[in-house]
Write a protein that holds these residues in place. Structure first.
Motif, PDB file in Angstrom:
ATOM      1  N   GLU A  54       0.731  -1.151  -0.018  1.00 37.23           N
ATOM      2  CA  GLU A  54       0.022  -0.051   0.136  1.00 37.23           C
ATOM      3  C   GLU A  54       0.864   1.294   0.025  1.00 37.23           C
ATOM      4  N   GLN A  55       2.114   1.278   0.677  1.00 40.33           N
ATOM      5  CA  GLN A  55       2.818   2.385   0.546  1.00 40.33           C
ATOM      6  C   GLN A  55       3.851   2.503  -0.418  1.00 40.33           C
ATOM      7  N   ASP A 107      11.886   0.976  -0.916  1.00 41.03           N
ATOM      8  CA  ASP A 107      11.109   1.975  -1.637  1.00 41.03           C
ATOM      9  C   ASP A 107      11.363   1.574  -3.297  1.00 41.03           C
ATOM     10  N   PRO A 108      10.363   1.689  -4.228  1.00 33.70           N
ATOM     11  CA  PRO A 108      10.802   1.746  -5.597  1.00 33.70           C
ATOM     12  C   PRO A 108      11.697   2.608  -6.201  1.00 33.70           C
ATOM     13  N   ALA A 109      12.213   2.463  -7.313  1.00 32.33           N
ATOM     14  CA  ALA A 109      13.232   3.546  -7.890  1.00 32.33           C
ATOM     15  C   ALA A 109      12.043   4.635  -8.454  1.00 32.33           C
ATOM     16  N   PRO A 110      12.660   5.867  -8.409  1.00 27.91           N
ATOM     17  CA  PRO A 110      11.970   6.911  -8.603  1.00 27.91           C
ATOM     18  C   PRO A 110      11.627   6.615 -10.131  1.00 27.91           C
ATOM     19  N   ARG A 115       3.449  -1.949  -9.932  1.00 24.16           N
ATOM     20  CA  ARG A 115       2.202  -2.990 -10.276  1.00 24.16           C
ATOM     21  C   ARG A 115       1.880  -3.341  -8.729  1.00 24.16           C
ATOM     22  N   ARG A 116       0.655  -3.059  -8.854  1.00 20.55           N
ATOM     23  CA  ARG A 116      -0.283  -3.529  -7.863  1.00 20.55           C
ATOM     24  C   ARG A 116      -1.162  -4.613  -7.966  1.00 20.55           C
TER      25      ARG A 116
END
Length: 116
Positions: A54-55, A107-110, A115-116
């Motif tokens: 979710e984050q 955290d994913p790369a900027p 994909r959720r």
């Protein structure tokens, strides 16, 4: 007699470390080996290999086979992994006689697709 020769041929670096009988050499090997594994895992695209929570964070996972830590034990892997921000994977049972599964919440790369 054949098994020691096969391990010397197939796993020369780890076998050489075992013959030196020093845990410091194993820890140095683990630091370089795990750094490479962690860098390889961090290079994977989050949108392709993982689902974000979710984050927007992803849980990265790495497995370490027993022959890489038989000189210092599983606690040596956990110590080196903790130095680099990784911990024991909560999805897998902890068994020091088998491969260890490590994980880290990232955290994913900027700008990377999530994909959720």
């Amino acid at each position: 007699m054949v098994l020691p020769l096969l391990t010397l041929v197939l796993l020369p670096r780890v076998r050489t470390l075992e013959l030196r009988r020093t845990s410091d050499a194993y820890l140095a090997h683990l630091r370089t080996y795990l750094a490479g594994k962690f860098a390889e895992e961090a290079a994977k695209c989050p949108g392709t290999y993982y689902r974000a929570d979710e984050q927007g964070r992803i849980l990265r996972r790495v497995g370490v086979r027993t022959w890489h830590f038989r000189g210092v034990g599983a606690h040596g892997v956990l110590r080196v992994a903790a130095e680099q921000g990784w911990r024991l994977g909560h999805s897998y049972p902890a068994d020091p006689g088998r491969a260890l599964h490590l994980c880290r919440l990232d955290d994913p790369a900027p700008g990377a697709p999530v994909r959720r």
